[in-house]
Every structure is written in structure tokens, then in C-alpha cells.
Design an enzyme around this catalytic site. Sequence first.
Site, short mmCIF file in Angstrom:
data_model
loop_
_atom_site.label_atom_id
_atom_site.label_comp_id
_atom_site.label_asym_id
_atom_site.label_seq_id
_atom_site.Cartn_x
_atom_site.Cartn_y
_atom_site.Cartn_z
N ASP A 100 0.88 -1.17 0.00
CA ASP A 100 0.00 0.00 0.00
C ASP A 100 0.92 1.22 0.00
O ASP A 100 1.72 1.39 0.93
CB ASP A 100 -0.89 -0.04 1.26
CG ASP A 100 -1.83 1.15 1.36
OD1 ASP A 100 -1.63 2.16 0.65
OD2 ASP A 100 -2.76 1.08 2.18
N VAL A 101 0.80 2.07 -1.00
CA VAL A 101 1.71 3.23 -1.09
C VAL A 101 1.54 4.18 0.10
O VAL A 101 2.42 5.01 0.35
CB VAL A 101 1.55 4.02 -2.41
CG1 VAL A 101 2.10 3.24 -3.59
CG2 VAL A 101 0.11 4.46 -2.63
N ASN B 228 2.90 6.51 -9.35
CA ASN B 228 1.68 6.51 -10.18
C ASN B 228 0.42 6.10 -9.44
O ASN B 228 -0.68 6.51 -9.83
CB ASN B 228 1.93 5.56 -11.37
CG ASN B 228 0.65 5.22 -12.10
OD1 ASN B 228 0.13 6.02 -12.88
ND2 ASN B 228 0.10 4.02 -11.83
N TYR C 84 -10.06 14.97 -4.96
CA TYR C 84 -9.17 14.62 -6.07
C TYR C 84 -8.40 15.85 -6.57
O TYR C 84 -7.18 15.77 -6.80
CB TYR C 84 -9.97 13.99 -7.20
CG TYR C 84 -9.13 13.28 -8.24
CD1 TYR C 84 -8.66 11.99 -8.02
CD2 TYR C 84 -8.81 13.89 -9.45
CE1 TYR C 84 -7.90 11.33 -8.97
CE2 TYR C 84 -8.05 13.23 -10.41
CZ TYR C 84 -7.59 11.95 -10.16
OH TYR C 84 -6.83 11.30 -11.10
N LYS D 243 -4.24 16.43 -6.40
CA LYS D 243 -3.40 16.49 -7.61
C LYS D 243 -2.73 17.87 -7.74
O LYS D 243 -1.61 17.96 -8.23
CB LYS D 243 -4.23 16.16 -8.85
CG LYS D 243 -4.70 14.71 -8.90
CD LYS D 243 -3.55 13.72 -9.00
CE LYS D 243 -4.04 12.29 -9.25
NZ LYS D 243 -2.94 11.31 -9.35
N THR E 279 -9.29 3.24 -17.98
CA THR E 279 -8.57 2.33 -17.08
C THR E 279 -9.59 1.75 -16.10
O THR E 279 -10.79 1.90 -16.29
CB THR E 279 -7.49 3.11 -16.29
OG1 THR E 279 -8.15 4.03 -15.41
CG2 THR E 279 -6.54 3.87 -17.21
N1 LIG Z 1 -7.65 7.14 -15.86
C1 LIG Z 1 -7.77 8.47 -15.87
O1 LIG Z 1 -8.67 9.02 -16.49
C2 LIG Z 1 -6.76 9.32 -15.12
C3 LIG Z 1 -6.71 10.69 -15.40
C4 LIG Z 1 -5.80 11.49 -14.74
C5 LIG Z 1 -4.94 10.92 -13.81
N2 LIG Z 1 -5.01 9.59 -13.54
C6 LIG Z 1 -4.08 9.04 -12.54
O2 LIG Z 1 -3.38 7.94 -13.09
C7 LIG Z 1 -2.94 7.10 -12.03
C8 LIG Z 1 -3.25 5.66 -12.38
O3 LIG Z 1 -4.65 5.50 -12.43
P1 LIG Z 1 -5.38 4.56 -13.51
O4 LIG Z 1 -6.35 5.41 -14.21
O5 LIG Z 1 -4.39 3.79 -14.27
O6 LIG Z 1 -6.26 3.64 -12.53
P2 LIG Z 1 -6.30 2.07 -12.29
O7 LIG Z 1 -7.31 1.89 -11.20
O8 LIG Z 1 -6.51 1.34 -13.56
O9 LIG Z 1 -4.85 1.74 -11.73
C9 LIG Z 1 -4.43 2.21 -10.48
C10 LIG Z 1 -3.60 1.14 -9.80
O10 LIG Z 1 -3.16 1.67 -8.54
C11 LIG Z 1 -3.36 0.66 -7.56
N3 LIG Z 1 -3.53 1.28 -6.25
C12 LIG Z 1 -4.61 1.98 -5.81
N4 LIG Z 1 -4.42 2.34 -4.53
C13 LIG Z 1 -3.20 1.87 -4.16
C14 LIG Z 1 -2.46 1.91 -2.98
N5 LIG Z 1 -2.94 2.52 -1.89
N6 LIG Z 1 -1.25 1.32 -2.94
C15 LIG Z 1 -0.77 0.68 -4.03
N7 LIG Z 1 -1.43 0.59 -5.20
C16 LIG Z 1 -2.64 1.18 -5.26
C17 LIG Z 1 -4.61 -0.09 -8.02
O11 LIG Z 1 -4.69 -1.38 -7.41
C18 LIG Z 1 -4.41 -0.14 -9.52
O12 LIG Z 1 -3.66 -1.28 -9.92
C19 LIG Z 1 -3.61 7.62 -10.76
O13 LIG Z 1 -2.69 8.41 -10.03
C20 LIG Z 1 -4.74 8.48 -11.29
O14 LIG Z 1 -5.13 9.48 -10.39
C21 LIG Z 1 -5.90 8.77 -14.18
#
Ligand SMILES: NC(=O)c1ccc[n+]([C@@H]2O[C@H](COP(=O)([O-])OP(=O)(O)OC[C@H]3O[C@@H](n4cnc5c(N)ncnc54)[C@H](O)[C@@H]3O)[C@@H](O)[C@H]2O)c1
Length: 272
Positions: A69-70, A96, A175, A179, A210
Site C-alpha cells: 500500500d503506497v 503513479n 481529487y 493532484k 482504465t
Molecule cells: N484514468 C484516468 O482518467 C486518469 C486521469 C488522470 C490521472 N489519472 C491518474 O493515473 C494514475 C493511475 O490510475 P489509472 O487510471 O491507471 O487507474 P487504475 O485503477 O486502472 O490503476 C491504479 C492502480 O493503482 C493501484 N492502487 C490503488 N491504490 C493503491 C495503494 N494505496 N497502494 C498501491 N497501489 C494502489 C490499483 O490497485 C491499480 O492497480 C492515478 O494516479 C490516477 O489518479 C488517471
Amino acid sequence: MAALDEMFDVRGKSTIVTGGASGIGRAYAEIMAEHGARVCIFDIDASGLNKTVAAIRGTGGDVWSQTADVADRTAMADAFDKVAAEHGRIDVVFANAGIDAGPGFMTPEGERNPDGAIDVMDDAHWDRVIEVNLSSVYTTIKLSARHMKRTGGGRIIVTSSVAAQINEAIVGLPYMPAKAGVDHLVRNAAMELGVFGIHVNCISPGPFMTNIAGGRLKNPADRAAFEAQSLIGRIGDPEDIKGLALYLASPAASYVTGAQFVIDGGSRLRIA
Ligand SMILES: NC(=O)c1ccc[n+]([C@@H]2O[C@H](COP(=O)([O-])OP(=O)(O)OC[C@H]3O[C@@H](n4cnc5c(N)ncnc54)[C@H](O)[C@@H]3O)[C@@H](O)[C@H]2O)c1
């Protein structure tokens, strides 16, 4: 002039990707492994990790994983130490991992959403989003700096969001400030760490398909709302982010630090 393969050479680079079992983080892990980096993925989702590691190994990638867990600082310090022991050093870290913050005070259809109102916000929900999306980035940068200073430098690449730069009514309140804090943290860390050869940059995605928010963007109303904002008529696919990730990790980005790369199909221009 350096040959193309030299400019983007990440072979043998010891790389950590947090939240790399799914989505954008998985794309980072795939592109780095595909180009010969040694990758360790951290994620809270053990079964997702197993699937992702098996898939990348199936294409010949050098990848392994640790369940963490990060937001758990002790677990993160241990996980970094294990990577340093296994690879001998840490060169590239993608900070990430992140979670969504639930619906905002408006629905995609333009109605008020009473459950997303600030006056009924669950404080534990606020705290957890800040912990995972902001404080964990501090922890990840801190541990990266500790290891990279010893070996003369490295690259830290943080996934922020366009939500750092604009305010969105259909996204849960914590959120955006989380960010926005990430963006400032990246700039400040870049100011401090440049002299040690440590580059700190962030990638700021717009909407990407995602599993975030339980795959909320697969819901037609949500998807349509975000597609309508894009200047090129679609939301992002994790494949779209691979080139930028490889660039920031590679010699091609040797003069880039403290920068924020928006990758959003132009959506920010429409929303702002
Ligand atoms: N998908 C979008 O539209 C979008 C847009 C802007 C920013 N982001 C950012 O991109 C990053 C990745 O998100 P994504 O869209 O790929 O989502 P996702 O849910 O597909 O992947 C996120 C991953 O992080 C892991 N995770 C969540 N909480 C965690 C924790 N406490 N410790 C360790 N791992 C953890 C999850 O298990 C998952 O595998 C995030 O920081 C998100 O805020 C996503």
C-alpha cells in the site's frame, strides 16, 4: 547526433512503478520492460499484480512485483530496499498509484448530486484520497531521492492529472486539491534534487480508459461527457501514454526537469 535507439535507451535501468498492476501504471511497466529495463511493480492488488507480471514476462520482460500500500511508509521503505538489493540501484521511479474520489457535486447529466456535496463529505474519505494521491507521492519521492543520491541520480516521474490545473464538478472534491498538491510537490522536488542529478517531472493525463473508479469511464454517460471534451473525439487508451513515459525515463529527456506534460487529447482547452 545520438542514434534513435541511444536516445531512448533504458536497457538495464532499475525501475519501480507504483500502482502498476492496472491502467496507466501497467502501461509504464510494459514500455520500460519492452525496452530492456528491469522493472519492479508495487501495487495493493495482489491478484492484479500476478496477472500483469505474468503477461509482461510472457513477452520476455524482466519484471517482478511486491504487494504494498503506497500509503504505508514502512512497507514502502522495505519495498524500495528490496529493489535496491535485487537490482543494485534504483534509476527510474514512476509514482503513479492513485484512486478516484467518487462522484462530484454534479452528475454528468448536469443535475446536482447531494451525495457529492462538501457539507456531507465523509472525513475519512477525504483523508484517504489525500493519503493515497498526495502523501504517498511525497513518500515515493523521498525514498527515491534517498536511493538515487547514493548512485548519482535518476528519474522520478509522477502521474498527476489535468484535475490539478482545472476544477471539475463531476469529480469528487478531494481529487483536485490532491493532484494540485502533487504538481507543486513535483516542482519543489525538482528544484531541490536537480543538483544531485535527479530529474522530477510529471505526466498529467486527461480522461483515460482504465479501471479507476471501478472503470467508471466504461459507463456510457460518463464516457460521453469526457469524450465530448476531447478535441480529437475520444478518451485516452493506456497505449497512448507509453511514448511520453519512455521519453521521460530516457537520455532524450536529459535537460527536462520540473516539467508537467499534459496528455489529454486537448480536453483541458475545452473545459478551461
Ligand atoms: N484514468 C484516468 O482518467 C486518469 C486521469 C488522470 C490521472 N489519472 C491518474 O493515473 C494514475 C493511475 O490510475 P489509472 O487510471 O491507471 O487507474 P487504475 O485503477 O486502472 O490503476 C491504479 C492502480 O493503482 C493501484 N492502487 C490503488 N491504490 C493503491 C495503494 N494505496 N497502494 C498501491 N497501489 C494502489 C490499483 O490497485 C491499480 O492497480 C492515478 O494516479 C490516477 O489518479 C488517471
